[in-house]
Scaffold this active site. Structure first.
Site: not given
Ligand code: ARG
Length: 357
Positions: A61, A64, A234
């Protein structure tokens, strides 16, 4: 129940939260409770801390920096499928927050010895359906294919729309038949996509949802496993513009966008893919901005991530990170996260979000 994990977590909690006082009495109580019941119950503060640190430990991620601000909804007492679904929809409303997206996690009952907790079947609370048409090509999101088949098998009706939201499927126990629930309209925030310079773009009829809420990972804290614990942040624009709408295995829109842009697709040398990718990403960022929905661009989010690493190191902590996930899928070398390496990833690091096995 791994007593070592339990003790390690309680000590970490007391070490990082000095106001929590001395760890020793709590460690004794936890170990006694495990001896009696085979598991133990986190306090609300331990749960919130554990969930936030699980985010901090998520090596893939880039977002963070804000791990401390995660809103933790303690829903361990909620057990019926109906109530779990209702609380997931409330999660989406609180996270969507009229466009000012808030990172939120909803923690349902953990697995206990002989009494496993509930499961959410969907991989995200919001996901678009997809199915292969008799003619061969996909309708909708191929990523939603397995869930679509599952939902249809339970009696849900798929229509032909490209962006039809799947129902939420919940099991009260891992072996129970899933109950399914249509998402209420007021729980799902979506953004129709347009382009600042190309009026035709809006007529493609593209859209995406505002809240990416992962619902198929197990939150493990101090040896306790919360298998139903959906969480969201987000979006970063590239997740939608460079992957969901662009991948050949997803909506596969680069040829469509390139043709509308009048690009020459007769040779790779023209870089029609790259040019279409950039315009698609411009459209995603522009549209979320116009709609007043929180979204980060990959340049800003990269800078924030390096700030996060610095801040963590001032607290004496490493920031394990997976380069191949951190570097954005477009313009990698134009962002600062590309030009360096990261602390190694230790798969046994806890608390953590674990892939469903
Ligand atoms: N990459 C995933 C999607 O396009 C979501 C993963 C989490 N992304 C985030 N910005 N928290 O649906």
């Amino acid at each position: 129940m791994d007593r070592g994990e339990a003790e390690r977590f309680i000590r970490q909690f007391h070490h990082e939260q000095p106001t929590a006082g001395d760890a020793a009495p709590r460690v004794r109580a936890v170990l006694a409770e495990i001896g009696r019941t085979g598991t133990y119950e986190h306090t609300a503060d331990e749960l919130a801390f554990g969930a936030r640190v699980a985010w901090r430990n998520s090596a893939r991620c880039i977002g963070r920096l804000y791990w401390r601000s995660l809103v933790v909804r303690d829903l361990r007492h909620v057990t019926s499928a109906d109530d779990i679904a209702a609380h997931c929809f409330e999660h989406l409303r609180q996270a969507g927050n009229g466009g000012r997206i808030r990172p939120v996690i909803s923690v349902f009952a953990p697995d206990r010895p002989g009494r496993p907790g509930p499961r959410i079947v969907n991989d995200q609370l919001v996901r678009y359906a997809g199915h292969r048409t008799p003619e061969g090509p996909w309708s909708g999101d191929p990523r939603g294919g397995p869930l679509t088949a599952r939902a249809v098998g339970l009696g849900w009706k798929r229509d032909q729309e490209a962006f039809q939201i799947l129902p939420l499927m919940v099991r009260e126990r891992p072996d129970a038949r899933p109950e399914w629930y249509e998402l209420p309209d007021d729980s799902v925030l979506e953004v129709p996509l347009s382009h600042p310079d190309h009026a035709w773009f809006a007529s493609l009829g593209l859209r995406w949802y505002a809240v990416p809420a992962i619902s198929d990972m197990t939150l493990e804290i101090g040896g306790v496993r919360y298998a139903a614990a959906p969480f969201n942040g987000w979006y970063m624009g590239t997740e939608i513009g460079a992957r969901n709408l662009a991948d050949g295995e997803r909506y596969d829109l680069l040829p469509v966008v390139a043709d509308r842009l009048g690009l020459d697709r007769s040779a790779e040398r023209t870089l029609w893919r790259d040019r279409a990718l950039v315009e698609l990403n411009v459209a995603v960022l522009h549209s979320f901005h116009e709609a007043g929905v929180t979204m980060a661009d990959h340049h800003t989010e990269s800078q924030r991530f390096l700030r996060h690493i610095e801040r963590e190191s001032r607290h004496g902590r490493e920031t394990p990170a997976d380069w191949s996930w951190i570097v954005p899928p477009v313009s990698g070398s134009a962002t600062p996260v590309f030009h360096r390496y990261y602390d190694p990833v230790d798969p046994s690091l806890r608390p953590a979000f674990l892939a469903r096995t």
